[in-house]
Design a protein around this motif. Structure first.
Motif, PDB file in Angstrom:
ATOM      1  N   VAL A  75       1.102   3.285 -11.383  1.00  0.00           N
ATOM      2  CA  VAL A  75       1.143   1.856 -11.069  1.00  0.00           C
ATOM      3  C   VAL A  75       1.845   1.137 -12.217  1.00  0.00           C
ATOM      4  O   VAL A  75       1.440   1.263 -13.388  1.00  0.00           O
ATOM      5  CB  VAL A  75      -0.271   1.292 -10.869  1.00  0.00           C
ATOM      6  CG1 VAL A  75      -0.213  -0.207 -10.572  1.00  0.00           C
ATOM      7  CG2 VAL A  75      -0.982   2.038  -9.751  1.00  0.00           C
ATOM      8  N   ARG A  96       5.852  -5.139 -12.079  1.00  0.00           N
ATOM      9  CA  ARG A  96       7.172  -5.502 -11.583  1.00  0.00           C
ATOM     10  C   ARG A  96       7.767  -6.588 -12.476  1.00  0.00           C
ATOM     11  O   ARG A  96       7.055  -7.470 -12.961  1.00  0.00           O
ATOM     12  CB  ARG A  96       7.072  -6.009 -10.147  1.00  0.00           C
ATOM     13  CG  ARG A  96       8.402  -6.047  -9.414  1.00  0.00           C
ATOM     14  CD  ARG A  96       8.217  -6.644  -8.029  1.00  0.00           C
ATOM     15  NE  ARG A  96       7.305  -5.888  -7.201  1.00  0.00           N
ATOM     16  CZ  ARG A  96       7.645  -4.818  -6.476  1.00  0.00           C
ATOM     17  NH1 ARG A  96       8.892  -4.368  -6.522  1.00  0.00           N
ATOM     18  NH2 ARG A  96       6.763  -4.205  -5.734  1.00  0.00           N
ATOM     19  N   GLU A 156      12.194  -9.744 -10.186  1.00  0.00           N
ATOM     20  CA  GLU A 156      12.196  -8.993  -8.942  1.00  0.00           C
ATOM     21  C   GLU A 156      11.068  -9.410  -7.992  1.00  0.00           C
ATOM     22  O   GLU A 156      10.970  -8.891  -6.883  1.00  0.00           O
ATOM     23  CB  GLU A 156      12.074  -7.490  -9.242  1.00  0.00           C
ATOM     24  CG  GLU A 156      13.206  -6.942 -10.109  1.00  0.00           C
ATOM     25  CD  GLU A 156      12.957  -5.483 -10.474  1.00  0.00           C
ATOM     26  OE1 GLU A 156      11.872  -4.974 -10.150  1.00  0.00           O
ATOM     27  OE2 GLU A 156      13.853  -4.866 -11.084  1.00  0.00           O
ATOM     28  N   ARG A 216       2.874  -5.864  -8.893  1.00  0.00           N
ATOM     29  CA  ARG A 216       2.809  -4.451  -9.297  1.00  0.00           C
ATOM     30  C   ARG A 216       3.421  -3.597  -8.194  1.00  0.00           C
ATOM     31  O   ARG A 216       3.450  -3.988  -7.028  1.00  0.00           O
ATOM     32  CB  ARG A 216       1.372  -3.992  -9.560  1.00  0.00           C
ATOM     33  CG  ARG A 216       0.715  -4.651 -10.770  1.00  0.00           C
ATOM     34  CD  ARG A 216      -0.647  -4.047 -11.011  1.00  0.00           C
ATOM     35  NE  ARG A 216      -1.286  -4.604 -12.192  1.00  0.00           N
ATOM     36  CZ  ARG A 216      -2.437  -4.184 -12.692  1.00  0.00           C
ATOM     37  NH1 ARG A 216      -3.078  -3.185 -12.087  1.00  0.00           N
ATOM     38  NH2 ARG A 216      -2.947  -4.737 -13.763  1.00  0.00           N
ATOM     39  N   TYR A 217       3.874  -2.423  -8.599  1.00  0.00           N
ATOM     40  CA  TYR A 217       4.383  -1.469  -7.622  1.00  0.00           C
ATOM     41  C   TYR A 217       4.003  -0.052  -8.079  1.00  0.00           C
ATOM     42  O   TYR A 217       3.547   0.149  -9.200  1.00  0.00           O
ATOM     43  CB  TYR A 217       5.905  -1.587  -7.479  1.00  0.00           C
ATOM     44  CG  TYR A 217       6.697  -1.117  -8.681  1.00  0.00           C
ATOM     45  CD1 TYR A 217       7.247   0.160  -8.730  1.00  0.00           C
ATOM     46  CD2 TYR A 217       6.887  -1.972  -9.774  1.00  0.00           C
ATOM     47  CE1 TYR A 217       7.971   0.588  -9.822  1.00  0.00           C
ATOM     48  CE2 TYR A 217       7.596  -1.550 -10.877  1.00  0.00           C
ATOM     49  CZ  TYR A 217       8.150  -0.271 -10.904  1.00  0.00           C
ATOM     50  OH  TYR A 217       8.857   0.152 -11.999  1.00  0.00           O
ATOM     51  N   LEU A 271       7.114 -10.466  -3.450  1.00  0.00           N
ATOM     52  CA  LEU A 271       6.534  -9.121  -3.603  1.00  0.00           C
ATOM     53  C   LEU A 271       5.341  -9.162  -4.547  1.00  0.00           C
ATOM     54  O   LEU A 271       5.214 -10.058  -5.398  1.00  0.00           O
ATOM     55  CB  LEU A 271       7.586  -8.157  -4.157  1.00  0.00           C
ATOM     56  CG  LEU A 271       8.833  -7.953  -3.286  1.00  0.00           C
ATOM     57  CD1 LEU A 271       9.855  -7.106  -4.029  1.00  0.00           C
ATOM     58  CD2 LEU A 271       8.458  -7.308  -1.951  1.00  0.00           C
ATOM     59  N   GLU A 330       5.082   4.072  -8.406  1.00  0.00           N
ATOM     60  CA  GLU A 330       6.173   5.062  -8.470  1.00  0.00           C
ATOM     61  C   GLU A 330       5.564   6.456  -8.462  1.00  0.00           C
ATOM     62  O   GLU A 330       4.624   6.748  -9.228  1.00  0.00           O
ATOM     63  CB  GLU A 330       6.992   4.860  -9.744  1.00  0.00           C
ATOM     64  CG  GLU A 330       8.126   5.877  -9.881  1.00  0.00           C
ATOM     65  CD  GLU A 330       8.883   5.711 -11.199  1.00  0.00           C
ATOM     66  OE1 GLU A 330       9.527   6.686 -11.622  1.00  0.00           O
ATOM     67  OE2 GLU A 330       8.810   4.613 -11.790  1.00  0.00           O
ATOM     68  N   CYS A 379       0.932   9.344  -8.757  1.00  0.00           N
ATOM     69  CA  CYS A 379       1.515   8.013  -8.660  1.00  0.00           C
ATOM     70  C   CYS A 379       1.170   7.196  -9.896  1.00  0.00           C
ATOM     71  O   CYS A 379       0.036   7.242 -10.394  1.00  0.00           O
ATOM     72  CB  CYS A 379       0.976   7.295  -7.420  1.00  0.00           C
ATOM     73  SG  CYS A 379       1.192   8.246  -5.901  1.00  0.00           S
ATOM     74  N   ILE A 434      -0.516  -3.133  -2.872  1.00  0.00           N
ATOM     75  CA  ILE A 434       0.728  -2.929  -3.607  1.00  0.00           C
ATOM     76  C   ILE A 434       1.479  -1.682  -3.183  1.00  0.00           C
ATOM     77  O   ILE A 434       2.622  -1.469  -3.611  1.00  0.00           O
ATOM     78  CB  ILE A 434       0.457  -2.886  -5.135  1.00  0.00           C
ATOM     79  CG1 ILE A 434      -0.496  -1.723  -5.469  1.00  0.00           C
ATOM     80  CG2 ILE A 434      -0.103  -4.198  -5.630  1.00  0.00           C
ATOM     81  CD1 ILE A 434      -0.711  -1.533  -6.962  1.00  0.00           C
ATOM     82  N   THR A 435       0.878  -0.822  -2.370  1.00  0.00           N
ATOM     83  CA  THR A 435       1.633   0.365  -1.949  1.00  0.00           C
ATOM     84  C   THR A 435       1.003   0.991  -0.726  1.00  0.00           C
ATOM     85  O   THR A 435      -0.163   0.725  -0.387  1.00  0.00           O
ATOM     86  CB  THR A 435       1.698   1.416  -3.079  1.00  0.00           C
ATOM     87  OG1 THR A 435       2.644   2.429  -2.724  1.00  0.00           O
ATOM     88  CG2 THR A 435       0.361   2.088  -3.280  1.00  0.00           C
TER      89      THR A 435
END
Length: 848
Positions: free
Chosen positions: A237, A240, A244, A251-252, A248, A254, A235, A197-198
């Motif tokens: 988690v 999403r 969106e 989860r993303y 993808l 930030e 970060c 996811i990242t």
């Protein structure tokens, strides 16, 4: 030098000399750890809430308790242990080593799995819930990130999660998320969706990843903290939104906080909403001017969006820090107890959050005793090391050493409480330094009470140097705190040197009062003319003691003395007081005058004496006394007044004795006051007095003017005017005659006005009577004849009847009334005529 470094006491961090209190305290993990590190070197360690797992360079894994004692030992490999991983239950362990060996086994079961690789395995991480059968998973990190899952027939199936970006050097597994670091950066994998996811790239690619490895730490299931080089990223988690997603991951990640540090990061750990950072430090040697390794630092920082705020910073003295590199340090922590373990090859140091005992220790070290005492009182149920009393005593000693004796004495009240032994000890300590006066104001007087000797010692101290202070203590302290006899004798001895000292005399009187020797106290109070003398007499009923001291009392305060004597006549009789004051007539007068004001009859036997006393000492009150007294001998009074030529009093007595003409003559001849003479004549209202007054005034124009101005309402002014001689000049005659005429006109106007009012009232009443008599009167079956007492109306309405009703509402049958006389035809109510109520004429005669 190395030996010295090993032996130095490093259980505490080096603290700055500033006033800032450290947040953590440090101690070296000893016992079994000390034995291990004497022969071996620590390479890694994992912390569980129940125990510790330590790996060494010689391939050993030790299980330790929290004190560092060895509970179990495993010989895993002949070479360095790179990583130890434990599940959340602490029942399963994963170990990997430099020779490529990976071993996962149960600590309390026979379950075990071995794997060998052809390259060093840097990382192993077992699933946090490995204890459960459907979570039998672990990952290893070398050149690839491999996931091992136990499937059918208990076989382990490997699968590649990631490869191709260099060696995997750190893995942290939390919940369903796995974070790992390779040469390029940090990745996070979602184990549910098996999607990455990242990717968080590392900032400084110039640093060798093997020398400055990445530090990873999960704060919670969704927050990852990354430290690499001198950069920190936090970060989060997040899920999403469905709109969106498309292709993808669901989860993303930030980055919510990002900042740089001054030094290279060797480890990270969360503490509440702050961070604990273990930093590797290099510095320039002052002697050789060559860069060398300095002591590592443990900092607590508050993350901000693009920077951080340093909360505390400690330099740690660990064994062999001069030879360590950034990769040699590790920071592990126990979430439940906020314990932080700093691991280096030759030392393990434990950092703990400071508790209230540590806080108090620091305050005492900084000599902040008052704050330490307050902190101990607030946390008295939780502190184990300190006692409030010990801190308080140290505080008192500190204040005494600084010369703040009054504050130290004041604090004794709160700190010593009801402990009499400590109180007495402190009093003697204050005596040794010559400060008994300072503690005197704060000595307990009730609950507890100290030994009498303590209070006597303080009183003697004051008596030697401060009479006023001594007097204050005697007044404030209850008399049962000390031996009264001893203190009285001490005061008497001092009075021999200074007999007229008023302070000592007053204090001695108070001591006599405490000792119930009221007579002696009274003598001193009277000598001093002290205001408390009357209060003392009343409070202790000392009237028998003052029978021969009445003059002294009167001399001191005659007003209060007289009030007291009159209020207590039953204890000290009037006769006794008058007798005692015989030689002081002015005081005798004050007493008898107040007595007469209260009651005109109580002191009647002394009224004759009072005439002379008033004449001598209080002339203004003589005339009121003569007027109010009914027991005063008039002849005696007249004799005294005539001897002293008291005209007003003589005039009053003459008039009271019936000799008004002599009194008037005296007013005219002695006083020559026409107004007073006229006033006197008005009071007597005697025609002969007016005649005498006119005869005396006829040849004195001023008197004639006075008479003309005042005589009009009492005597006919014509009588005076006819007697005035022709040609006599009379001052203001015209004004006097005008006034007489005005008075006459005023009288006529008053009479006419009264006449008009009388006529109007008579007419009004006549009209009212007429209206009343014209009104009808109800006659019914309930009315009776006032003569025969039978109903006024007949029972048979058809029969004729005659009824007479008077204005007074009395009713009669016509035949029951007597026949009127022949002189007047008007008939009157017999009842009202008999009561002399005036004539009542019949208002109605009813016939049928």
């Amino acid at each position: 030098q190395e030996t010295r470094s090993n032996e130095e006491s490093t259980d505490e961090s080096e603290e700055d000399e500033s006033e800032e209190e450290p947040k953590l305290k440090y101690e070296r993990l000893s016992n079994g750890v000390t034995e291990i590190l004497q022969k071996d070197a620590a390479s890694c360690m994992t912390v569980h809430e129940k125990f510790l797992a330590l790996g060494t360079h010689y391939g050993k894994v030790y299980l330790l308790d929290v004190q560092g004692n060895i509970t179990q030992k495993f010989d895993v490999s002949p070479v360095k242990i790179n990583q130890i991983s434990l599940d959340e239950s602490g029942e399963h362990m994963g170990v990997c080593s430099e020779d490529g060996k990976v071993q996962v086994f149960g600590l309390y079961s026979a379950e075990e799995y071995h794997e060998m690789f052809d390259c060093p395995i840097k990382i192993v991480a077992v699933h946090p819930h490995f204890v459960r059968s459907h979570f039998k998973q672990f990952v290893t990190g070398g050149k690839k990130l491999l996931l091992y899952e136990r499937g059918w027939m208990n076989r382990w199936k490997p699968s590649v999660l990631h490869e191709g970006e260099g060696n995997i050097r750190n893995v942290k597994w939390r919940g369903h998320l796995i974070a790992w670091a390779n040469n390029m950066g940090v990745k996070i994998l979602d184990m549910i969706s098996k999607q990455r996811i990242t990717n968080v790239p590392r900032d400084d690619i110039s640093l060798r990843p093997d020398m400055y490895p990445c530090s990873l730490c999960w704060k919670d299931n969704l927050t990852l903290i990354i430290g690499w080089g001198n950069s920190v990223k936090i970060c989060s988690v997040k899920e999403r939104h469905a709109s969106e997603m498309r292709d993808l991951p669901n989860r993303y990640v930030e980055i919510v906080f990002q900042f740089d540090t001054e030094f290279y990061i060797s480890g990270l750990a969360p503490i509440c909403d702050q961070l604990v950072i273990l930093s590797y430090v290099k510095e320039i040697s002052e002697k050789t001017e060559v860069e060398c390794c300095a002591r590592p630092r443990l900092d607590i920082v508050q993350p901000l969006p693009e920077s951080c705020e340093e909360i505390s910073s400690d330099a740690l003295t660990v064994r062999g820090f001069q030879e360590n590199e950034c990769r040699d340090y590790h920071l592990e922590y126990s979430e439940g107890e906020s314990l932080f373990y700093i691991i280096s090859p030759r030392d393990v140091v434990v950092a703990k959050e400071r508790d209230q005992d540590d806080h108090i220790d620091w305050l005492l070290e900084k000599k902040k005793y008052e704050e330490a005492l307050m902190a101990a009182e607030i946390s008295q149920k939780t502190i184990k090391k300190h006692k409030i009393l010990d801190i308080g005593l140290a505080y008192i000693n500190h204040l005494v050493e600084r010369g703040e004796y009054d504050l130290a004495a004041r604090k004794c009240q709160k700190i010593l409480g009801k402990n009499t032994e400590l109180w007495e000890f402190e009093v003697y300590k204050f005596k040794e330094i010559g400060q008994l006066k300072a503690i005197s104001r704060y000595l307990p007087r009730r609950d507890p009470v100290l030994k009498p000797l303590i209070y006597e010692m303080v009183l003697h101290e004051f008596l030697e140097s401060d009479y006023e202070g001594f007097a204050t203590l005697i007044k404030e302290w209850p008399g049962d705190l000390y031996n009264n006899t001893i203190i009285v004798q001490a005061v008497v001895d001092h009075l021999k040197k200074d007999p007229q000292n008023r302070t000592l005399l007053r204090t001695l009187a108070e001591l006599y009062t405490y000792d119930q020797r009221y007579g002696r106290a009274l003598e001193i109070y009277l000598t001093l003319r002290h205001k408390d003398v009357f209060q003392l007499i009343h409070k202790h009923n000392l009237f028998s003691s003052i029978r021969d001291k009445i003059v002294l009392l009167m001399d001191f305060d005659s007003e209060k003395a007289v009030d007291m004597l009159l209020d207590n006549e039953d204890k000290i009789s009037i006769d006794r007081v008058v007798e005692e004051l015989e030689n002081r007539p002015e005081l005798q007068h004050v007493y008898l005058h107040k007595l007469f004001k209260r009651d005109h009859h109580k002191g009647q036997r002394y009224h004759e004496k009072q005439i002379s006393l008033y004449a001598e000492y209080d002339r203004p009150n003589l005339l009121p006394f003569l007027r109010d007294s009914t027991h005063c001998p008039l002849e005696k009074a007249l004799e005294i007044c005539q001897q002293r030529n008291f005209v007003e009093e003589t005039v009053y007595l003459l008039s009271r004795m019936g000799n008004s003409r002599s009194a008037l003559k005296m007013i005219m001849e002695e006083l020559q006051d026409v107004d007073k003479a006229i006033e006197f004549a008005k009071e007597q209202d005697d025609g002969e007095l007016w005649e005498d007054l006119i005869l005396y005034s006829i040849d004195k124009p001023p008197f004639i003017t006075g008479l003309l101005n005042n005589i009009g309402t009492h005597v006919d002014p014509i009588l005076l005017i006819h007697r005035i001689k022709e040609g006599m000049e009379i001052p203001n005659l015209r004004d006097s005659l005008v006034k007489i005429l005005q008075d006459y006109n005023l009288q006529i106007l008053l009479r006419e006005g009264c006449k008009k009012i009388l006529v109007a009232d008579s007419l009004s009443l006549l009209k009212k009577m007429h209206r009343t008599q014209m009104k009808g009167v109800l006659v019914d079956e309930e009315n009776i004849c006032e003569s025969c007492l039978s109903p006024i109306l007949p029972s048979d309405a058809s029969k004729s009847f005659n009824v007479v009703v008077f204005h007074c509402r009395h009713m009669f049958h016509k035949e029951c009334l007597p026949v009127p006389n022949t002189v007047s035809s008007v008939q009157f109510c017999n009842i009202c005529s008999a009561k002399h109520r005036g004539p009542g004429s019949a208002i109605l005669e009813m016939k049928k």
